[in-house]
Design an enzyme around this catalytic site. Structure first.
Site, PDB file in Angstrom:
ATOM      1  N   LYS A 124       0.834  -1.204   0.000  1.00 27.32           N
ATOM      2  CA  LYS A 124       0.000   0.000   0.000  1.00 27.32           C
ATOM      3  C   LYS A 124       0.869   1.254   0.000  1.00 27.32           C
ATOM      4  CE  LYS A 124      -3.643  -2.530   0.134  1.00 27.32           C
ATOM      5  NZ  LYS A 124      -4.078  -3.317   1.262  1.00 27.32           N
ATOM      6  N   GLU A 208      -2.112   6.390   8.346  1.00 28.57           N
ATOM      7  CA  GLU A 208      -2.946   7.231   7.494  1.00 28.57           C
ATOM      8  C   GLU A 208      -3.886   8.017   8.404  1.00 28.57           C
ATOM      9  OE1 GLU A 208      -3.850   5.786   3.179  1.00 28.57           O
ATOM     10  OE2 GLU A 208      -5.538   5.286   4.463  1.00 28.57           O
ATOM     11  N   ARG A 300      -8.644  -6.597  -9.597  1.00 29.59           N
ATOM     12  CA  ARG A 300      -9.443  -7.788  -9.927  1.00 29.59           C
ATOM     13  C   ARG A 300     -10.831  -7.349 -10.346  1.00 29.59           C
ATOM     14  NH1 ARG A 300      -9.689  -6.964  -4.292  1.00 29.59           N
ATOM     15  NH2 ARG A 300     -11.797  -6.364  -3.744  1.00 29.59           N
TER      16      ARG A 300
END
Lengths: 457, 73
Positions: A124, A208, A300
């Site tokens: 990430k 974050e 995906r």
């Protein structure tokens, strides 16, 4: 049957998954004259879609590590069946670099982004760095894993509380801890690192800043091998329980045309910078003041893809197969118009209030009355079928279309009210509570909606 | 005498959190079952000492499957 320079590319597709998505992919293959190979664990030997596939192979025990997550076994089936491509569906190995690489190394086509893209975006922090480098806003946080608790204290001193500690290689709602005070830093950091090692073999965490009352908005896109990109509108996915979506819709009730152009611009910048190919989704958070921040890439096909199909008319699974076959995108951005409104409810086998899972045998099954092309139900259910305790609790997706949001919600409510499943508990009562709630109907909600709805009961 | 802690839900063993020789109290978590991707705590119904662990990670459980043997005074 797909062609590239006159040569047929995908003739036979191995679907490395289970449940409704297998049935969905088989439908697309039939329209493209592609033969299908299904796989099943011992727990899924009576799955109804196995009859619809051209071939079906047993993978072994119910335990997913020995069946649906068993790369060696899947590659063996790929070779025995002589399938020339693999569609991984969602979940299981869909974003697994090692599996994608093994498929490509064995000479077959991977219906998804290139393995090296999957490898890079596992991190990430890498995705945050890419976003930063192309000018897509990210939340204040770290673009490298944090080395020790001190770094977290420093961040807190600068940006304040609350913030999220997240696993660099987490996913599926796992590996997120909210930290709202100094005393909680050490414990959260140690706990998360441990979970990371256990679940993903990697305990790296990053920080974050937490957005209060966010909405989860994502953009579906397609990218071919010729540098063409198209965004298929956004999906609003703020209705979640335990960080997992239960109701999704397109378009979002809060997104303006200007917002949409901004999000499309961000999406294409990111996809280009990552070298992305095939279908993908970029997730954004929208803060209360209407700002957008990049969250993550879903490399995906997604569970909620049908809402996009209903408003754009684009068959995303067929698009994936065509792109994987080396075809150019057959649709341009100007041709994409979001027509009407589509909304999906996921039906999970769970207690609707406590979310305790409810595996078991489906004793009785009555589908909602047909409503022409206004209603779509994606499922792999049958009366008498056992819903095993080893896999995801999703039983079905009910998707309704309307010329307006109100009409779509109304049709979905009608459908869910007429959907009867006995033998296992389902969250249909919760879906209906949401769809009948005034704040939901007026478009006023955020990701904490379900939690607050249940707390108020 | 012996008592057995059994699975209360079907699924896969996610982990066993006690070791042979550990003293456990009634209500204490001894194992975790993963049922439909949700982790459920399996708690001892007795005070006792762990005598034998019958399961390992990823074993398939049904309701009532024996998991941990306790020595109970």
């Amino acid at each position: 049957m797909r062609h590239k320079d006159g040569e047929i590319v995908i003739k036979k597709l191995l679907i490395a998954n289970r449940g409704e998505i297998v049935a969905r992919i088989i439908r697309a293959c039939r329209e493209l004259d592609i033969k299908t190979v299904a796989v099943y664990s011992d727990a899924d030997q009576n799955a109804p879609y196995l009859k619809d596939a051209d071939e079906a192979y047993n993978l072994g025990p119910a335990n997913p590590v020995k069946s649906y997550l068993n790369i060696e076994k899947l590659i063996e089936v790929l070779k025995i069946s002589q399938a020339d491509a693999v569609h991984p569906g969602y979940g299981f190995l869909a974003e697994n670099y090692a599996f994608a690489q093994a498929v490509v190394s064995s000479g077959a086509i991977w219906v998804g982004p290139p393995p090296e893209v999957l490898k890079a975006i596992e991190s990430k922090c890498y995705c945050r760095r890419i976003a930063d480098s192309v000018g897509v806003p990210v939340l204040p946080g770290t673009n490298e894993p944090v080395r020790d608790a001190n770094e977290i204290f420093q961040f807190a001193a600068k940006y304040g509380y609350p913030f999220l500690l997240k696993l660099d290689k987490g996913g599926g709602g796992k590996g997120i801890e909210s930290v709202n005070s100094e005393e909680k830093i050490k414990g959260a950091f140690e706990r998360l690192s441990r979970i990371g090692y256990m679940a993903f073999g990697n305990g790296d965490c990053y920080i974050e800043k937490q957005v209060m009352m966010p909405r989860h908005i994502e953009v579906q896109f397609l990218a071919d091998h010729f540098g063409n990109y198209v965004c298929l509108g956004e999906r609003e996915c703020s209705i979640q329980r335990r960080y997992q979506k239960i109701i999704e819709e397109s378009p979002s009730p809060v997104i303006t045309e200007e917002d949409r152009q901004t999000l499309f611009n961000y999406t294409i910048k990111l996809a280009k910078a990552m070298g992305y190919r095939n279908a993908g989704t970029i997730e954004f958070l929208r803060s209360e003041d209407g700002s957008f921040y990049f969250m993550e890439v879903n490399a995906r096909l997604q569970v909620e893809h049908p809402v996009t199909e209903l408003v754009t008319g684009v068959d995303i699974v067929k698009s994936q197969l065509k792109i994987a076959s080396g075809e150019k995108l057959d649709v341009e951005q100007e041709e994409i118009n979001l027509r009407g409104h589509a909304i999906e409810a996921r039906v999970y086998a769970e207690d609707p209030l406590s979310f305790v899972p409810s595996p078991g045998k489906i004793e009785k099954l009555v589908f909602p009355p047909a409503n022409g092309h206004f209603l779509r139900i994606d499922h792999a259910l049958e009366e008498g079928l056992s819903v095993p305790p080893y896999y995801d609790p999703m039983l079905a997706k009910v998707i309704a279309w309307g010329s307006t949001r109100e009409e779509a919600i109304r049709r979905l409510r009608e459908a869910l009210a007429g959907f009867h499943i006995e033998g296992v508990k389902t969250i249909i009562p919760l879906n209906l509570m949401v769809l009948e709630n005034n704040s939901f109907v007026s478009g006023q909600f955020y990701t904490g909606f379900v939690r607050e709805l249940l707390a108020a009961k | 005498m012996e008592q057995i802690v059994r699975a209360h839900m079907p699924g896969l063993v996610a982990r066993v959190v006690v070791n042979v020789g550990d003293r456990v109290q009634k209500g204490q978590e001894v194992a975790v079952i993963n049922c439909m991707k949700t982790e459920l705590s399996v708690q001892s119904e007795y005070d006792g000492v762990v005598k034998e662990i019958l399961v390992k990670e990823w074993d398939e459980m049904e309701v009532g499957s024996p998991m941990v043997v306790l020595d109970v005074e």
